[in-house]
Design a protein around this motif. Structure first.
Motif, PDB file in Angstrom:
ATOM      1  N   PRO A 290     -17.067  -3.060  17.189  1.00 47.52           N
ATOM      2  CA  PRO A 290     -16.608  -2.245  18.317  1.00 47.52           C
ATOM      3  C   PRO A 290     -15.203  -2.579  18.802  1.00 47.52           C
ATOM      4  CG  PRO A 290     -18.218  -3.875  19.034  1.00 47.52           C
ATOM      5  CD  PRO A 290     -18.209  -3.918  17.538  1.00 47.52           C
ATOM      6  N   SER A 291     -14.699  -3.788  18.514  1.00 48.94           N
ATOM      7  CA  SER A 291     -13.364  -4.166  18.973  1.00 48.94           C
ATOM      8  C   SER A 291     -12.260  -3.734  18.016  1.00 48.94           C
ATOM      9  CB  SER A 291     -13.282  -5.690  19.169  1.00 48.94           C
ATOM     10  OG  SER A 291     -14.215  -6.124  20.138  1.00 48.94           O
ATOM     11  N   LEU A 292     -12.623  -3.295  16.809  1.00 51.68           N
ATOM     12  CA  LEU A 292     -11.627  -2.966  15.794  1.00 51.68           C
ATOM     13  C   LEU A 292     -10.895  -1.681  16.161  1.00 51.68           C
ATOM     14  CD1 LEU A 292     -10.591  -3.991  13.018  1.00 51.68           C
ATOM     15  CD2 LEU A 292     -12.113  -2.305  11.977  1.00 51.68           C
ATOM     16  N   ARG A 293      -9.577  -1.777  16.234  1.00 50.70           N
ATOM     17  CA  ARG A 293      -8.766  -0.624  16.633  1.00 50.70           C
ATOM     18  C   ARG A 293      -7.728  -0.228  15.587  1.00 50.70           C
ATOM     19  NH1 ARG A 293      -5.519  -2.228  20.213  1.00 50.70           N
ATOM     20  NH2 ARG A 293      -6.078  -4.414  20.373  1.00 50.70           N
ATOM     21  N   LYS A 294      -7.424  -1.126  14.634  1.00 50.94           N
ATOM     22  CA  LYS A 294      -6.334  -0.870  13.705  1.00 50.94           C
ATOM     23  C   LYS A 294      -6.744  -1.267  12.294  1.00 50.94           C
ATOM     24  CE  LYS A 294      -3.221  -2.185  17.474  1.00 50.94           C
ATOM     25  NZ  LYS A 294      -2.226  -3.182  17.936  1.00 50.94           N
ATOM     26  N   VAL A 295      -6.437  -0.391  11.332  1.00 55.99           N
ATOM     27  CA  VAL A 295      -6.685  -0.675   9.920  1.00 55.99           C
ATOM     28  C   VAL A 295      -5.370  -0.478   9.183  1.00 55.99           C
ATOM     29  CG1 VAL A 295      -7.968  -0.038   7.861  1.00 55.99           C
ATOM     30  CG2 VAL A 295      -9.085   0.059  10.098  1.00 55.99           C
ATOM     31  N   LEU A 296      -4.805  -1.578   8.676  1.00 54.58           N
ATOM     32  CA  LEU A 296      -3.560  -1.526   7.911  1.00 54.58           C
ATOM     33  C   LEU A 296      -3.890  -1.416   6.426  1.00 54.58           C
ATOM     34  CD1 LEU A 296      -2.777  -2.835  10.686  1.00 54.58           C
ATOM     35  CD2 LEU A 296      -1.019  -4.102   9.455  1.00 54.58           C
ATOM     36  N   TRP A 297      -3.114  -0.623   5.676  1.00 53.54           N
ATOM     37  CA  TRP A 297      -3.415  -0.454   4.259  1.00 53.54           C
ATOM     38  C   TRP A 297      -2.133  -0.322   3.451  1.00 53.54           C
ATOM     39  CZ3 TRP A 297      -2.382   4.545   2.137  1.00 53.54           C
ATOM     40  CH2 TRP A 297      -2.081   5.535   3.085  1.00 53.54           C
ATOM     41  N   LEU A 298      -2.211  -0.812   2.234  1.00 52.53           N
ATOM     42  CA  LEU A 298      -1.095  -0.810   1.297  1.00 52.53           C
ATOM     43  C   LEU A 298      -1.657  -1.074  -0.087  1.00 52.53           C
ATOM     44  CD1 LEU A 298       2.033  -1.132   0.573  1.00 52.53           C
ATOM     45  CD2 LEU A 298       1.678  -3.579   0.941  1.00 52.53           C
ATOM     46  N   GLY A 299      -1.082  -0.445  -1.096  1.00 53.51           N
ATOM     47  CA  GLY A 299      -1.452  -0.745  -2.469  1.00 53.51           C
ATOM     48  C   GLY A 299      -2.085   0.409  -3.210  1.00 53.51           C
ATOM     49  N   GLU A 300      -2.684   1.335  -2.483  1.00 53.69           N
ATOM     50  CA  GLU A 300      -3.335   2.505  -3.081  1.00 53.69           C
ATOM     51  C   GLU A 300      -3.278   3.643  -2.076  1.00 53.69           C
ATOM     52  OE1 GLU A 300      -6.960   0.425  -5.573  1.00 53.69           O
ATOM     53  OE2 GLU A 300      -7.195   0.747  -3.438  1.00 53.69           O
ATOM     54  N   ALA A 301      -3.649   4.843  -2.524  1.00 54.03           N
ATOM     55  CA  ALA A 301      -3.780   5.965  -1.599  1.00 54.03           C
ATOM     56  C   ALA A 301      -4.974   5.748  -0.684  1.00 54.03           C
ATOM     57  CB  ALA A 301      -3.938   7.273  -2.382  1.00 54.03           C
ATOM     58  N   TRP A 302      -4.866   6.263   0.522  1.00 55.88           N
ATOM     59  CA  TRP A 302      -5.980   6.212   1.464  1.00 55.88           C
ATOM     60  C   TRP A 302      -7.161   6.990   0.898  1.00 55.88           C
ATOM     61  CZ3 TRP A 302      -7.276   3.492   5.604  1.00 55.88           C
ATOM     62  CH2 TRP A 302      -8.296   3.951   6.439  1.00 55.88           C
ATOM     63  N   GLN A 303      -8.356   6.461   1.075  1.00 54.20           N
ATOM     64  CA  GLN A 303      -9.561   7.115   0.561  1.00 54.20           C
ATOM     65  C   GLN A 303     -10.282   7.839   1.694  1.00 54.20           C
ATOM     66  OE1 GLN A 303     -11.925   4.221  -1.516  1.00 54.20           O
ATOM     67  NE2 GLN A 303     -10.184   3.467  -2.703  1.00 54.20           N
ATOM     68  N   PRO A 304     -10.489   9.140   1.584  1.00 58.99           N
ATOM     69  CA  PRO A 304     -11.127   9.893   2.670  1.00 58.99           C
ATOM     70  C   PRO A 304     -12.494   9.346   3.076  1.00 58.99           C
ATOM     71  CG  PRO A 304     -10.164  11.386   1.061  1.00 58.99           C
ATOM     72  CD  PRO A 304     -10.077  10.014   0.466  1.00 58.99           C
ATOM     73  N   GLN A 305     -13.207   8.695   2.132  1.00 60.61           N
ATOM     74  CA  GLN A 305     -14.511   8.140   2.483  1.00 60.61           C
ATOM     75  C   GLN A 305     -14.404   7.097   3.590  1.00 60.61           C
ATOM     76  OE1 GLN A 305     -13.182   8.222  -0.561  1.00 60.61           O
ATOM     77  NE2 GLN A 305     -14.654   8.819  -2.135  1.00 60.61           N
ATOM     78  N   LEU A 306     -13.234   6.452   3.673  1.00 61.85           N
ATOM     79  CA  LEU A 306     -13.040   5.448   4.713  1.00 61.85           C
ATOM     80  C   LEU A 306     -13.118   6.065   6.104  1.00 61.85           C
ATOM     81  CD1 LEU A 306     -10.204   3.275   3.159  1.00 61.85           C
ATOM     82  CD2 LEU A 306     -12.387   2.413   4.015  1.00 61.85           C
ATOM     83  N   ASP A 307     -12.685   7.305   6.248  1.00 63.13           N
ATOM     84  CA  ASP A 307     -12.741   7.947   7.556  1.00 63.13           C
ATOM     85  C   ASP A 307     -14.181   8.051   8.050  1.00 63.13           C
ATOM     86  OD1 ASP A 307      -9.945   8.386   7.809  1.00 63.13           O
ATOM     87  OD2 ASP A 307     -10.116  10.111   6.466  1.00 63.13           O
TER      88      ASP A 307
END
Length: 410
Positions: free
Chosen positions: A188-205
């Motif tokens: 519940p405290s997680l507010r930010k997800v940083l990503w690098l190295g690949e394209a964003w995956q829609p399943q993550l949403d």
């Protein structure tokens, strides 16, 4: 076509860097003949007249040139290696992240940040993210790689520590959040997800909506050769990035929209001049409202492989498999013997507990709808298979999951 325009005063120091890089490339005997008569280019836009630099060219230059590292220590890292032979590259100890942090600040002093990029075997991403987090002044949990059986215990630890931010490749993040969702664990405290190295995956949403509904993505785009080219925020589409001032981006319409990048940081150690990563893109206006130009990354243009003399579009095959509701992700494995394809296998990862893809029906549909497969394997259709797996084939060093894996049959 350039992704930004500068006043003559602002362009002058960047043009000096470009000329210095050009001179370094011209000093390499194998490359000198490619760059005649361009040292007097009067503007950054004229750099687009230079021939693009491919990976083999850069490897040739790196083998010939020594980095100018007198002022500080230098990192040696692996340049490439996810799908090809690794090569050595160079970076200063700060990984150029001070310039990134000046224009993009996803983290602040209040954050508790989990660095989940793998730290293994000369890959720079973990240390690049650490440099960014250090500049932000936040608290850092340098977790690195985690084995599959450890996810549950570590997720409970992260929830107890009220982690506010996490970063990694989308392949690795997908494993984290899919496990949390499957086991009913929330952050519940997680507010930010940083990503690098690949394209964003829609399943993550979908996973984030269930596990950490307050979390928003913050992306970086680049490569180990170019370093960070651009960034985006939660207000930008996942495929749109704002180039940093020290990165020049060109779109080559004559080459199918391929992007090439010129690093204009005075501290740059790799001679990156119109370097081509294989990604295609276009210049655009970002709906986030920021006035500067942006680039939309449309994906790689090297996804077509030869299967018995016919071209197979790996990305298209994967996209078709992933349209199945029960399939979360897919991957193509090409088996070769003596340079000839002996088999193609599509690995499919179930969308969640209880989801069971109908692999035989999917195999028949993919085989019948893909002319390359039905033609190449018309006499041995059993050489094309669809197989359910618990996890896809990934690079143990970087955590990346390539769309295509090529194996040599013994």
């Amino acid at each position: 076509m350039t992704a930004f325009s500068l006043t003559p005063e602002a362009a002058a120091p960047r043009l000096r860097v470009a000329r210095r890089t050009l001179e370094r490339l011209r000093s390499v005997p194998a490359l000198a003949g490619r760059y005649p008569g361009h040292l007097d280019a009067g503007s950054l836009e004229r750099l687009a007249e230079l021939p693009p630099l491919a990976k083999d060219d850069l490897n040739t230059a790196l083998a010939h040139l020594e980095p100018a590292a007198e002022r500080s220590a230098t990192w040696l890292f692996q340049s490439g290696g996810s799908t090809g032979a690794p090569k050595v590259g160079y970076a200063p100890t700060g990984f150029y992240m001070a310039g990134v942090h000046a224009h993009w600040q996803p983290l602040d002093r209040t954050d508790v940040f989990v660095n989940a990029w793998g730290a293994g075997r000369m890959w720079g991403a973990h240390f690049l993210a650490a440099a960014l987090a250090d500049l932000s002044g936040c608290r850092i949990i340098a977790l690195g790689s985690v084995a599959r059986e450890e996810y549950g215990a570590w997720l409970e630890f992260l929830a107890a520590r009220r982690v506010t931010a996490i970063g990694g490749t989308p392949s690795v993040l997908r494993l984290w959040f899919a496990h949390a969702r499957a086991t009913g664990l929330e952050l519940p405290s997680l507010r930010k997800v940083l990503w690098l190295g690949e394209a964003w995956q829609p399943q993550l949403d979908a996973d984030l909506a269930a596990v950490a509904p307050l979390a928003r993505r913050w992306g970086m785009f680049g490569s180990t050769e170019t370093w960070v080219v651009g960034t985006n925020t939660p207000h930008c589409p996942a495929d749109v990035f704002h180039p940093l001032p020290e990165q020049l981006v060109h779109v080559d319409a004559d080459a199918g929209g391929l992007l090439d990048f010129t690093a204009l940081d005075p501290e740059v150690l790799n001679p990156v001049l119109r370097y081509r990563t294989g990604d295609a893109g276009e210049l655009t206006t970002c709906p986030c409202g920021r006035p500067e130009p942006a680039m939309r990354v449309l994906g790689r243009r090297d996804s077509v492989v030869q299967v018995r003399g016919l071209g197979l579009d790996v990305d298209e095959l994967i996209a078709r498999a992933e349209r199945e509701p029960a399939v979360a992700r897919a991957q193509v494995v090409l088996t070769e013997q003596g340079g000839r394809a002996t088999g193609v296998e599509v690995l499919v990862l179930a969308a969640g507990q209880g989801a069971a893809p109908d692999v035989e029906r999917l195999r028949k549909e993919l085989f019948g709808d893909t002319s390359t497969l039905s033609t190449a394997f018309q006499h041995d259709p059993g050489s094309f298979r669809v197989r359910p797996v618990d996890e896809l084939v990934s690079n143990g060093r970087t955590g990346k999951t390539a769309a295509l894996v090529v194996r040599e049959q013994s």
